[in-house]
Write an enzyme that holds these catalytic residues in place. Sequence first.
Site, PDB file in Angstrom:
ATOM      1  N   ARG A   1      10.848  -2.278  10.894  1.00 46.40           N
ATOM      2  CA  ARG A   1       9.803  -1.700  11.737  1.00 46.40           C
ATOM      3  C   ARG A   1       9.522  -2.642  12.899  1.00 46.40           C
ATOM      4  NH1 ARG A   1       4.803   0.062   7.994  1.00 46.40           N
ATOM      5  NH2 ARG A   1       3.734  -0.820   9.797  1.00 46.40           N
TER       6      ARG A   1
ATOM      7  N   ARG B   1      11.004  -7.316   5.334  1.00 41.39           N
ATOM      8  CA  ARG B   1      10.977  -5.923   4.858  1.00 41.39           C
ATOM      9  C   ARG B   1      11.928  -5.033   5.651  1.00 41.39           C
ATOM     10  NH1 ARG B   1       5.268  -2.857   4.376  1.00 41.39           N
ATOM     11  NH2 ARG B   1       5.130  -3.079   6.639  1.00 41.39           N
TER      12      ARG B   1
ATOM     13  N   ARG C   1      -9.841   2.094   8.671  1.00 43.20           N
ATOM     14  CA  ARG C   1      -9.407   0.734   8.935  1.00 43.20           C
ATOM     15  C   ARG C   1     -10.473  -0.072   9.660  1.00 43.20           C
ATOM     16  NH1 ARG C   1      -3.541   1.147   8.659  1.00 43.20           N
ATOM     17  NH2 ARG C   1      -2.484  -0.781   9.142  1.00 43.20           N
TER      18      ARG C   1
ATOM     19  N   ARG D   1      -1.433  -8.493  13.100  1.00 41.99           N
ATOM     20  CA  ARG D   1      -1.971  -7.429  12.238  1.00 41.99           C
ATOM     21  C   ARG D   1      -2.908  -8.019  11.178  1.00 41.99           C
ATOM     22  NH1 ARG D   1       3.403  -4.844  10.343  1.00 41.99           N
ATOM     23  NH2 ARG D   1       2.137  -3.490   9.043  1.00 41.99           N
TER      24      ARG D   1
ATOM     25  N   LYS E   1       0.827  -1.215   0.000  1.00 44.69           N
ATOM     26  CA  LYS E   1       0.000   0.000   0.000  1.00 44.69           C
ATOM     27  C   LYS E   1       0.863   1.267   0.000  1.00 44.69           C
ATOM     28  CE  LYS E   1      -2.579  -0.690   3.668  1.00 44.69           C
ATOM     29  NZ  LYS E   1      -2.090  -2.015   4.121  1.00 44.69           N
TER      30      LYS E   1
END
Length: 218
Positions: free
Chosen positions: A161, A127, A88, A172, A13
Site C-alpha cells: 500500500r 506488509r 477515527r 499515521r 484491524k
Amino acid sequence: MRIVLVGPPGAGKGTQAAYLAENLSIPHISTGDLFRANISQGTPLGKQAQEYMRAGQLVPDEVTIGMAEDRMNQADAAGGFLLDGFPRNLAQAEALDGFLREHDLSVDAVLDLEVPEDEVVKRIAGRRTCRNDSAHTFHVEYKKPQAEGVCDECGGELYQREDDSEETVRKRLEVYHRETEPIIDYYKSKGLVVTISALGKVNEVTQRAMDALAAKAA
Ligand code: AMP
C-alpha cells in the site's frame, strides 16, 4: 450487534474484522476499503480522498461521515455491523452516535486492539496486501506467501500500500495518537470499551476478541 474496532495502524484491524464479522454474521465496514475502492474506480470521492491518504492524514469529516452513513444505511447493515477505521476522531464518534440515535440504536461495544509501537512499524513496513481483498495480508518476513507476489488465498496480486512506507506509517501513528486515541476515552466514559492484546497468532487474537465480546454482552 454494533461494534467499533479501534487500534493503531498495523494492529491487525482489517484481518480481525473480517474473521469477527464472519463469526458474528454482520457486515465488515471499513472506511479505508471504501476509500480505496473509490480511488480504484476513479470516482470524485476517491479523488478527494487520495491526497490525504497518501500523506497519512485523515480524509475530511464532511467526506468520510457521509460515506460511512451511506454504507450503514444499506440493507445488509440493518441488523448490525462491525466498523473498522471509523470513527477515527471525536467529531466522527459524535456523528455516529447521532446517526444511530436517529434510528433508536447505539454502539454495543468498542474493541480496542493493543499493540506496542515498535511492533506496529515492523508489521506495516513489511506488509503486502492482496489487490482482491485487503483482509488477505502477508509479510515479507513473518508471513511470506508461497509464491512471491501472489496471494495464497485467492491468487490475487500482492502489493505494498502506498501509505505503508515507514515514513507514512510514522505519520499515521502520530495522527492515531492525536486524533483517534481520544475516542477510546470517550467510549470508556460510556462503559463500552474492551481492550485485548493484538499480539500472537491471528486465530488466537480472534478467539480472545470473541471471548471479550461475549463477556461484555453477558
Ligand atoms: P485504513 O485502511 O483504515 O488504514 O485507512 C487508510 C487511510 O484512509 C487512512 O490513513 C486515512 O487517510 C483514510 N481513512 C480511513 N478511514 C478514515 C476515517 N474514518 N476518517 C478519515 N480518514 C480515514
